[in-house]
Design an enzyme around this catalytic site. Structure first.
Site, PDB file in Angstrom:
ATOM      1  N   ARG A 193      45.415  82.394  40.348  1.00  0.00           N
ATOM      2  CA  ARG A 193      46.457  82.167  39.340  1.00  0.00           C
ATOM      3  C   ARG A 193      47.359  81.002  39.712  1.00  0.00           C
ATOM      4  NH1 ARG A 193      47.392  86.281  35.894  1.00  0.00           N
ATOM      5  NH2 ARG A 193      49.543  85.604  35.612  1.00  0.00           N
ATOM      6  N   CYS A 203      51.772  81.970  38.361  1.00  0.00           N
ATOM      7  CA  CYS A 203      51.907  82.556  39.697  1.00  0.00           C
ATOM      8  C   CYS A 203      51.261  83.936  39.737  1.00  0.00           C
ATOM      9  CB  CYS A 203      53.383  82.673  40.053  1.00  0.00           C
ATOM     10  SG  CYS A 203      54.244  81.104  39.902  1.00  0.00           S
ATOM     11  N   LYS A 258      44.414  79.854  36.219  1.00  0.00           N
ATOM     12  CA  LYS A 258      43.512  80.618  35.359  1.00  0.00           C
ATOM     13  C   LYS A 258      44.146  80.966  34.020  1.00  0.00           C
ATOM     14  CE  LYS A 258      39.733  82.681  34.228  1.00  0.00           C
ATOM     15  NZ  LYS A 258      38.638  81.822  33.830  1.00  0.00           N
ATOM     16  N   ASN A 264      57.276  85.166  37.995  1.00  0.00           N
ATOM     17  CA  ASN A 264      56.233  84.388  37.310  1.00  0.00           C
ATOM     18  C   ASN A 264      56.761  84.098  35.918  1.00  0.00           C
ATOM     19  OD1 ASN A 264      53.946  83.285  36.203  1.00  0.00           O
ATOM     20  ND2 ASN A 264      53.060  85.275  35.703  1.00  0.00           N
ATOM     21  N   GLY A 265      56.892  82.816  35.581  1.00  0.00           N
ATOM     22  CA  GLY A 265      57.450  82.467  34.264  1.00  0.00           C
ATOM     23  C   GLY A 265      58.434  81.329  34.414  1.00  0.00           C
ATOM     24  N   GLU A 304      37.305  69.272  34.733  1.00  0.00           N
ATOM     25  CA  GLU A 304      38.195  70.157  35.505  1.00  0.00           C
ATOM     26  C   GLU A 304      37.608  70.596  36.833  1.00  0.00           C
ATOM     27  OE1 GLU A 304      37.435  73.965  32.548  1.00  0.00           O
ATOM     28  OE2 GLU A 304      39.278  73.928  33.737  1.00  0.00           O
ATOM     29  N   TRP A 311      52.432  78.689  41.450  1.00  0.00           N
ATOM     30  CA  TRP A 311      51.969  77.492  40.743  1.00  0.00           C
ATOM     31  C   TRP A 311      53.244  76.817  40.269  1.00  0.00           C
ATOM     32  CZ3 TRP A 311      51.765  75.092  35.836  1.00  0.00           C
ATOM     33  CH2 TRP A 311      50.769  74.129  35.698  1.00  0.00           C
ATOM     34  N   GLU A 355      33.133  71.037  25.263  1.00  0.00           N
ATOM     35  CA  GLU A 355      33.152  72.022  26.354  1.00  0.00           C
ATOM     36  C   GLU A 355      32.507  71.460  27.613  1.00  0.00           C
ATOM     37  OE1 GLU A 355      33.064  75.556  28.798  1.00  0.00           O
ATOM     38  OE2 GLU A 355      34.464  74.594  27.411  1.00  0.00           O
ATOM     39  N   HIS A 377      31.907  53.715  15.996  1.00  0.00           N
ATOM     40  CA  HIS A 377      33.253  53.320  15.539  1.00  0.00           C
ATOM     41  C   HIS A 377      34.156  52.967  16.712  1.00  0.00           C
ATOM     42  CE1 HIS A 377      32.094  54.522  11.533  1.00  0.00           C
ATOM     43  NE2 HIS A 377      31.692  55.675  12.018  1.00  0.00           N
ATOM     44  N   LYS A 422      34.398  71.032  31.281  1.00  0.00           N
ATOM     45  CA  LYS A 422      33.902  71.660  32.512  1.00  0.00           C
ATOM     46  C   LYS A 422      33.698  70.614  33.605  1.00  0.00           C
ATOM     47  CE  LYS A 422      34.904  75.084  31.898  1.00  0.00           C
ATOM     48  NZ  LYS A 422      35.098  75.380  30.529  1.00  0.00           N
TER      49      LYS A 422
HETATM   50  C1  AGP Z   1      39.021  76.461  30.905  1.00  0.00           C
HETATM   51  O1  AGP Z   1      38.053  76.302  31.850  1.00  0.00           O
HETATM   52  C2  AGP Z   1      40.371  76.376  31.371  1.00  0.00           C
HETATM   53  N1  AGP Z   1      40.625  77.278  32.397  1.00  0.00           N
HETATM   54  C3  AGP Z   1      41.417  76.454  30.263  1.00  0.00           C
HETATM   55  O2  AGP Z   1      41.205  75.381  29.394  1.00  0.00           O
HETATM   56  C4  AGP Z   1      41.423  77.752  29.442  1.00  0.00           C
HETATM   57  O3  AGP Z   1      40.323  77.785  28.595  1.00  0.00           O
HETATM   58  C5  AGP Z   1      42.699  77.762  28.587  1.00  0.00           C
HETATM   59  O4  AGP Z   1      43.804  77.755  29.446  1.00  0.00           O
HETATM   60  C6  AGP Z   1      42.747  78.985  27.673  1.00  0.00           C
HETATM   61  O5  AGP Z   1      42.794  80.141  28.439  1.00  0.00           O
HETATM   62  P1  AGP Z   1      42.608  81.557  27.722  1.00  0.00           P
HETATM   63  O6  AGP Z   1      41.224  81.604  27.161  1.00  0.00           O
HETATM   64  O7  AGP Z   1      42.827  82.554  28.800  1.00  0.00           O
HETATM   65  O8  AGP Z   1      43.651  81.638  26.644  1.00  0.00           O
END
Ligand code: AGP
Length: 606
Positions: A27, A2, A601, A104-105, A486, A78, A479, A502, A483
């Protein structure tokens, strides 16, 4: 998770808070709310709604309420506990609607607390864990808000960035932190409290980080926290927080990848000594010299940087190296002792699983090193030493430039640890000179963005994708996969090319394209045989190859070329086209690339 905002000061315009909240919308963005104290009416008003901040803005307009008052608190959510509804949106309040809080938490013991409070006659209006704290504060409130908050938090187990205001103790905001980030931004006008520095940079550049178990009491013209705190200078500009003319933060941040490499290496390369200077490691230089075993630990995209770092460290430092996901590492029983170093990689520096893994490592007496982007974040304060990646603020949820910054930083760390061990001056000089050339090579890759956009149009209608690579570029396949997943919500899997036969090969046909990362490196020939295996089954192939390699055109459908560089640095160049590919496909599919559904994020809960 959040986004939290609170303000106390001369400015009575609550809409100022809405602008600040918008900077935190990345966030979490499934519901939003605001509460403000009106000195004239001696009342706290509250409006909240499921949906984006725009929906809250509409509700405010329809309410005809005058958004004038102070202090005020705002929240963008969130969801963790309780569905996405108006009732579960924050702020929450007590039985008499006199104490309002945003959080937040996660309150882990909220169920047993709620049962107790229900027995004591409290009435609840939501399914959230946060509302429980409101009623606990109500239980202990005898006119002094911080006293009541302190007593209430003694009963709470979990994590929180909590901000509270009360009708019967006006002219005050009380904020408390345990694990979830909270910062104070102070200027002549007043005091802003927020989940991260990016929200306050239009207000001030001087921020104070609240530490765990700290409670801050903010009043109109002063504030006090339990212990002396140093201000941290935020060097991001408001413009940087804006899109800089790009349609999306994600594209802006991809286009900043060359500059990100420049920022990461600036003032750190020592070409004549074939070495690097990492000031943040100075205090632990000798301890690192005695390190025998390294763990690279992270989550998500950062964990793929860790995997690429493993190949680098093993090849150039002879250090025994292991990579693990933070969420798994915490429940493993690896051999750790004083000669072990844990290297933790995180853009936000607030990822709960990674922070917990740091505490686990410290518990076992190991050295903890942080590779972090956000200055003053929890990771940078909880690790013994560290390196900032200096990638600048990353707003888009899908991490792009921060990943490039992490790879460049891991390459420098490899030289640092290698030169402490067997790496020769010649090899050191070679890597350092190649690192210095990388920003321009990265610009060369980005200059193909319109061709990459054209290629992305050829692949946008496929529903499934393989990304494959070997050695340094296997993590880059992972990676590229993340990308695309997501941002486009399409199914994609990353595979070590040698694994294809395999099992994964069974899926290959003309409807299942493969992105093959095959620069001209030590495993190129192996990659070509894997490409042939796919070709034989009519699988479409998009290759990332080294410029000058004309042969590959004969066996694949499309090629994106990257300039030649050292094998260990090819991941940095090979990633850029994959970031663009995901971006262009996701935009064509009409997705909100900066705020993909169901994501956030920084993941500040387990
Ligand atoms: C990546 O695009 C994502 N947002 C997510 O996997 C992110 O890399 C992961 O949550 C780790 O975040 P951080 O690097 O802030 O620890």
């Amino acid at each position: 998770m959040c986004g939290i905002v609170g303000y106390i000061g001369k400015n009575q315009d609550v809409r100022m808070g809405l602008d600040v909240l918008r900077r935190l919308e990345y966030r979490g963005y499934d519901s939003a709310g605001v509460a403000w104290y009106s000195p004239e009416k001696k009342e706290i008003f509250c409006l909240k709604k499921a949906g984006r901040i725009d929906d809250l803005e509409k509700l405010i307009t329809e309410s005809n309420l005058e958004l004038k008052g102070n202090p005020f608190i705002l929240h963008t959510r969130w969801a963790t506990h309780g569905g996405v509804t108006d009732e579960n949106a924050h702020p929450h309040w007590d039985c008499k609607k006199e104490i309002f809080s945003i959080h937040n938490g996660i309150i882990e013991n909220y169920r047993e607390l709620k049962e107790k409070l229900l027995k004591e006659g409290h009435k609840f209006t939501s399914e959230t864990d946060t509302e429980v704290v409101c009623h606990l504060i109500e239980k202990y409130f005898q006119g002094n808000l911080e006293e009541a908050v302190r007593k209430a938090l003694k009963e709470v187990r979990g994590t929180y960035g909590l901000v509270v205001i009360a009708k019967k103790d006006p002219g005050k905001i009380v904020a408390a932190r345990l694990s979830s980030p909270l910062i104070l931004g102070v200027n002549q006008e007043g005091i802003l409290i927020a989940s991260d520095p990016s929200a306050v940079i239009t207000h001030t550049r001087q921020v104070i980080n609240l530490d765990d178990n700290e409670i801050a009491v903010l009043k109109m013209d002063n504030f006090h926290i339990l212990k002396e705190k140093a201000f941290v200078q935020i060097d991001w500009t408001p413009e940087e927080a804006q899109k800089g003319g790009y349609p999306h933060f994600m594209l802006k941040e991809i286009m900043e990848e060359p500059e990100t490499i420049e920022n990461a290496v600036r003032g750190r390369l020592l070409p004549d000594e074939g070495n690097v200077k990492l000031g943040g490691l100075a205090l632990v230089e000798n301890r690192l010299r005695g390190t025998k075993k390294v763990f690279l630990i992270a989550c998500g995209t950062a964990s793929y940087a860790a995997r690429a770092g493993e190949y680098m460290l093993e090849e150039y430092t002879n250090l025994s190296t292991e990579v693990d996901l933070a969420s798994e590492f915490r429940y493993r029983k690896p051999i750790i002792d004083k000669s072990t170093a844990g290297i933790f990689i995180s853009q936000s520096g607030e990822t709960a699983d990674t922070l917990a893994a740091i505490r686990e490592m410290k518990e076992k007496g190991a050295l903890t090193i942080g590779i972090t982007n956000v200055v003053g974040s929890s990771q940078s304060r909880e690790t013994a030493a560290g390196i900032y990646t200096r990638s600048g603020q990353e707003v888009a949820v899908a991490s792009t430039k921060a990943f490039i910054g992490q790879l460049a930083t891991l390459a420098m760390l490899t030289v640092y640890l290698g030169r402490q061990r067997e790496m020769s001056l010649v090899m050191g000089k070679r890597i350092v000179s190649e690192l210095a050339k990388l920003p321009d090579l990265a610009r060369k890759v980005l200059s193909q963005s319109s061709e990459i956009e054209k290629i992305s149009q050829k692949y946008k209608d496929f529903k499934n994708f393989w990304f494959m690579g070997r050695k340094y570029n296997y993590p880059i396949a992972l990676e590229g996969t993340l990308k695309l997943k997501e941002t486009s919500y399409l199914h994609a899997e990353g595979v070590a090319a040698g694994e294809l036969k395999h099992g994964a090969l069974a899926l290959i046909d003309e409807n299942f394209p493969t992105v093959a990362i095959c620069p001209s490196d030590s495993v190129y020939e192996k990659m070509i045989s894997n490409i042939q295996e796919i070709k034989a089954r009519k699988g479409p192939i998009l290759a990332i190859a080294t410029e000058g390699n004309e042969d590959i055109k004969k066996i694949v459908d499309d090629v994106i070329y990257i300039p030649k560089t050292l094998e260990m640095l090819t991941p940095i160049l090979a990633t850029i086209p994959l970031h663009l590919l995901a971006y262009y496909i996701a935009v064509t599919l009409g997705n909100d690339v900066d705020k993909p559904r169901n994501l956030a994020k920084s993941v500040t809960v387990e």
